[in-house]
Write a protein that holds these residues in place. Sequence first.
Motif, PDB file in Angstrom:
ATOM      1  N   GLY A  73      -1.905  10.140  -3.649  1.00 52.91           N
ATOM      2  CA  GLY A  73      -1.049   9.370  -4.550  1.00 52.91           C
ATOM      3  C   GLY A  73       0.047   8.644  -3.799  1.00 52.91           C
ATOM      4  O   GLY A  73       0.354   7.476  -4.082  1.00 52.91           O
ATOM      5  N   GLY A  74       0.662   9.330  -2.833  1.00 53.33           N
ATOM      6  CA  GLY A  74       1.705   8.696  -2.038  1.00 53.33           C
ATOM      7  C   GLY A  74       1.183   7.544  -1.201  1.00 53.33           C
ATOM      8  O   GLY A  74       1.835   6.488  -1.090  1.00 53.33           O
ATOM      9  N   LEU A  75       0.008   7.720  -0.611  1.00 54.24           N
ATOM     10  CA  LEU A  75      -0.588   6.650   0.190  1.00 54.24           C
ATOM     11  C   LEU A  75      -0.899   5.437  -0.676  1.00 54.24           C
ATOM     12  O   LEU A  75      -0.638   4.286  -0.280  1.00 54.24           O
ATOM     13  CB  LEU A  75      -1.852   7.148   0.887  1.00 54.24           C
ATOM     14  CG  LEU A  75      -1.648   8.176   2.001  1.00 54.24           C
ATOM     15  CD1 LEU A  75      -2.986   8.719   2.487  1.00 54.24           C
ATOM     16  CD2 LEU A  75      -0.870   7.576   3.163  1.00 54.24           C
ATOM     17  N   LEU A  76      -1.437   5.674  -1.861  1.00 57.71           N
ATOM     18  CA  LEU A  76      -1.754   4.552  -2.745  1.00 57.71           C
ATOM     19  C   LEU A  76      -0.490   3.831  -3.206  1.00 57.71           C
ATOM     20  O   LEU A  76      -0.480   2.610  -3.366  1.00 57.71           O
ATOM     21  CB  LEU A  76      -2.561   5.041  -3.948  1.00 57.71           C
ATOM     22  CG  LEU A  76      -4.003   5.488  -3.659  1.00 57.71           C
ATOM     23  CD1 LEU A  76      -4.674   5.966  -4.940  1.00 57.71           C
ATOM     24  CD2 LEU A  76      -4.813   4.368  -3.026  1.00 57.71           C
ATOM     25  N   SER A  77       0.580   4.569  -3.380  1.00 57.16           N
ATOM     26  CA  SER A  77       1.830   3.910  -3.780  1.00 57.16           C
ATOM     27  C   SER A  77       2.355   3.033  -2.649  1.00 57.16           C
ATOM     28  O   SER A  77       2.871   1.940  -2.885  1.00 57.16           O
ATOM     29  CB  SER A  77       2.882   4.945  -4.190  1.00 57.16           C
ATOM     30  OG  SER A  77       3.384   5.655  -3.069  1.00 57.16           O
ATOM     31  N   ALA A  78       2.205   3.501  -1.403  1.00 60.86           N
ATOM     32  CA  ALA A  78       2.645   2.697  -0.264  1.00 60.86           C
ATOM     33  C   ALA A  78       1.780   1.455  -0.111  1.00 60.86           C
ATOM     34  O   ALA A  78       2.277   0.355   0.163  1.00 60.86           O
ATOM     35  CB  ALA A  78       2.600   3.537   1.010  1.00 60.86           C
TER      36      ALA A  78
ATOM     37  N   ALA B   1       0.709  -4.490  -1.292  1.00 64.61           N
ATOM     38  CA  ALA B   1       0.013  -5.446  -2.162  1.00 64.61           C
ATOM     39  C   ALA B   1       0.979  -6.244  -3.035  1.00 64.61           C
ATOM     40  O   ALA B   1       0.579  -7.245  -3.640  1.00 64.61           O
ATOM     41  CB  ALA B   1      -1.005  -4.718  -3.034  1.00 64.61           C
ATOM     42  N   SER B   2       2.240  -5.843  -3.105  1.00 60.09           N
ATOM     43  CA  SER B   2       3.222  -6.657  -3.812  1.00 60.09           C
ATOM     44  C   SER B   2       3.653  -7.859  -2.979  1.00 60.09           C
ATOM     45  O   SER B   2       4.264  -8.791  -3.501  1.00 60.09           O
ATOM     46  CB  SER B   2       4.455  -5.812  -4.173  1.00 60.09           C
ATOM     47  OG  SER B   2       5.219  -5.497  -3.016  1.00 60.09           O
TER      48      SER B   2
ATOM     49  N   ARG C  16      -2.826  -1.867 -12.180  1.00 57.85           N
ATOM     50  CA  ARG C  16      -1.505  -2.481 -12.325  1.00 57.85           C
ATOM     51  C   ARG C  16      -1.290  -3.646 -11.363  1.00 57.85           C
ATOM     52  O   ARG C  16      -0.471  -4.521 -11.616  1.00 57.85           O
ATOM     53  CB  ARG C  16      -0.405  -1.431 -12.090  1.00 57.85           C
ATOM     54  CG  ARG C  16      -0.184  -0.473 -13.249  1.00 57.85           C
ATOM     55  CD  ARG C  16       1.125   0.279 -13.072  1.00 57.85           C
ATOM     56  NE  ARG C  16       1.117   1.079 -11.842  1.00 57.85           N
ATOM     57  CZ  ARG C  16       0.818   2.375 -11.809  1.00 57.85           C
ATOM     58  NH1 ARG C  16       0.513   3.003 -12.931  1.00 57.85           N
ATOM     59  NH2 ARG C  16       0.842   3.038 -10.692  1.00 57.85           N
ATOM     60  N   ASN C  17      -2.004  -3.639 -10.238  1.00 57.12           N
ATOM     61  CA  ASN C  17      -1.715  -4.612  -9.182  1.00 57.12           C
ATOM     62  C   ASN C  17      -2.982  -5.386  -8.822  1.00 57.12           C
ATOM     63  O   ASN C  17      -3.833  -4.893  -8.093  1.00 57.12           O
ATOM     64  CB  ASN C  17      -1.168  -3.891  -7.946  1.00 57.12           C
ATOM     65  CG  ASN C  17      -0.545  -4.848  -6.953  1.00 57.12           C
ATOM     66  OD1 ASN C  17      -0.861  -6.031  -6.942  1.00 57.12           O
ATOM     67  ND2 ASN C  17       0.331  -4.329  -6.110  1.00 57.12           N
ATOM     68  N   PRO C  18      -3.136  -6.602  -9.325  1.00 58.25           N
ATOM     69  CA  PRO C  18      -4.355  -7.377  -9.034  1.00 58.25           C
ATOM     70  C   PRO C  18      -4.486  -7.733  -7.564  1.00 58.25           C
ATOM     71  O   PRO C  18      -5.578  -8.086  -7.110  1.00 58.25           O
ATOM     72  CB  PRO C  18      -4.186  -8.638  -9.893  1.00 58.25           C
ATOM     73  CG  PRO C  18      -2.721  -8.742 -10.149  1.00 58.25           C
ATOM     74  CD  PRO C  18      -2.213  -7.333 -10.200  1.00 58.25           C
TER      75      PRO C  18
ATOM     76  N   VAL D  45       6.148  -5.361   9.949  1.00 60.99           N
ATOM     77  CA  VAL D  45       5.023  -6.194  10.396  1.00 60.99           C
ATOM     78  C   VAL D  45       4.992  -7.503   9.610  1.00 60.99           C
ATOM     79  O   VAL D  45       4.882  -8.594  10.184  1.00 60.99           O
ATOM     80  CB  VAL D  45       3.681  -5.443  10.233  1.00 60.99           C
ATOM     81  CG1 VAL D  45       2.513  -6.378  10.551  1.00 60.99           C
ATOM     82  CG2 VAL D  45       3.647  -4.218  11.143  1.00 60.99           C
ATOM     83  N   LEU D  46       5.113  -7.401   8.302  1.00 63.31           N
ATOM     84  CA  LEU D  46       5.009  -8.590   7.456  1.00 63.31           C
ATOM     85  C   LEU D  46       6.202  -9.522   7.637  1.00 63.31           C
ATOM     86  O   LEU D  46       6.106 -10.719   7.336  1.00 63.31           O
ATOM     87  CB  LEU D  46       4.858  -8.175   5.991  1.00 63.31           C
ATOM     88  CG  LEU D  46       3.603  -7.347   5.672  1.00 63.31           C
ATOM     89  CD1 LEU D  46       3.563  -6.990   4.194  1.00 63.31           C
ATOM     90  CD2 LEU D  46       2.330  -8.077   6.080  1.00 63.31           C
TER      91      LEU D  46
END
Length: 376
Positions: free
Chosen positions: A218-223, A228-229, A256-258, A334-335
């Motif tokens: 769950g934590g990895l997917l939130s990161a 992805a935002s 929630r995030n396309p 990085v971004l």
Amino acid sequence: MKKVIHIVGARPNFMKVAPIHRAIAARTPFQQVLIHTGQHYDVKMSDVFFSDLGLPAPDVHLGIGSGSHAQQTARMMMELERVFQEHKPDLVSVVGDVNSTVAAAMVTSKLAIPLAHVEAGLRSHSRHQPEEINRVVTDRLSDLLLTPSRDADANLLKEGAEPARIHLVGNVMIDSLLASKAKAEQLPVLRTLDLAPRGYAVCTLHRPSNVDDPKVLGGLLSAVSHVASRLPVVFPVHPRTRKMISELRLSADFERNPNLRAVDPMGYLEFLALTSQARLILTDSGGLQEETTALGVPCLTLREQTERPITVDEGTNEVVGVDPERIRLAADRVLDGHGKTGRVPEFWDGRASERIADVFLRFLEGEQGALRVASA
């Protein structure tokens, strides 16, 4: 005619064995036999890689399938013992650190068959990782230790391996990458996914320590959702990971995030087309740490240790663990244009497989004390 048996079982093995198989065919008179244990048995995780890499169909397919580490390894050992007794190889070659590798190592040791380990000497120094146990055991039992980098040599010498067994040959996975990159980038992968070069990230997750724990996953997917935002994240979902996301009801992150795009696992060429033009890679894969260093793409490794420290010391890799906030901060760096640039390590030049074939030739011709070929 001398006979060499190659063992493959999981997709990382295929990228390593394909160039070795070609190099031996071009440089030696040996007969080669390819045995697929069937550790990865999904078509998208296995068969497509053979066609992408030009690897011949296996001579023997054991069809072992899934199971616990003990069950899977035991079934492999039983079947490999039968096959080795039938084929009577002069040398068995194993690659990497999967259960197929250590199973073959133990059987060759019992049958007194010489064993070569390609990618020897890599260490995470964490015995909590099943792969670390496989690496240590395989190296201990191998007659030829074919290393990808000098840090691997140092690990083996520290553990007491005889210097004559160690051959620094370079990273054979990079042989496949360099041979395939131009062809891969001609594929319409980015166009199909509506992506711009350097305008997206790629994520892969498959290790049990990451995907079997609900809190960690769950934590990895939130990161990853945070990344992805800022730009699209393509997530080829490993079957194990997809199963856990479904069972743990974590699919809402994707809904929630396309910009967080879950796709099916890709073939080697498709995935190389994707990773080679990415702006950022987030992964718990060992091989991707190496490939991103060769490609010059910043990589965040979602693990607490790496058995490939050269990708951190010299390459584009940063080990960030599984803390979501640490991952977010590292990804933002990085971004924002502050990712590692790195350099390609020594002997990651596309010729490792040729050096491996030369070592095999010298060994099987009786020159077991030959000097390392990497300095040639």
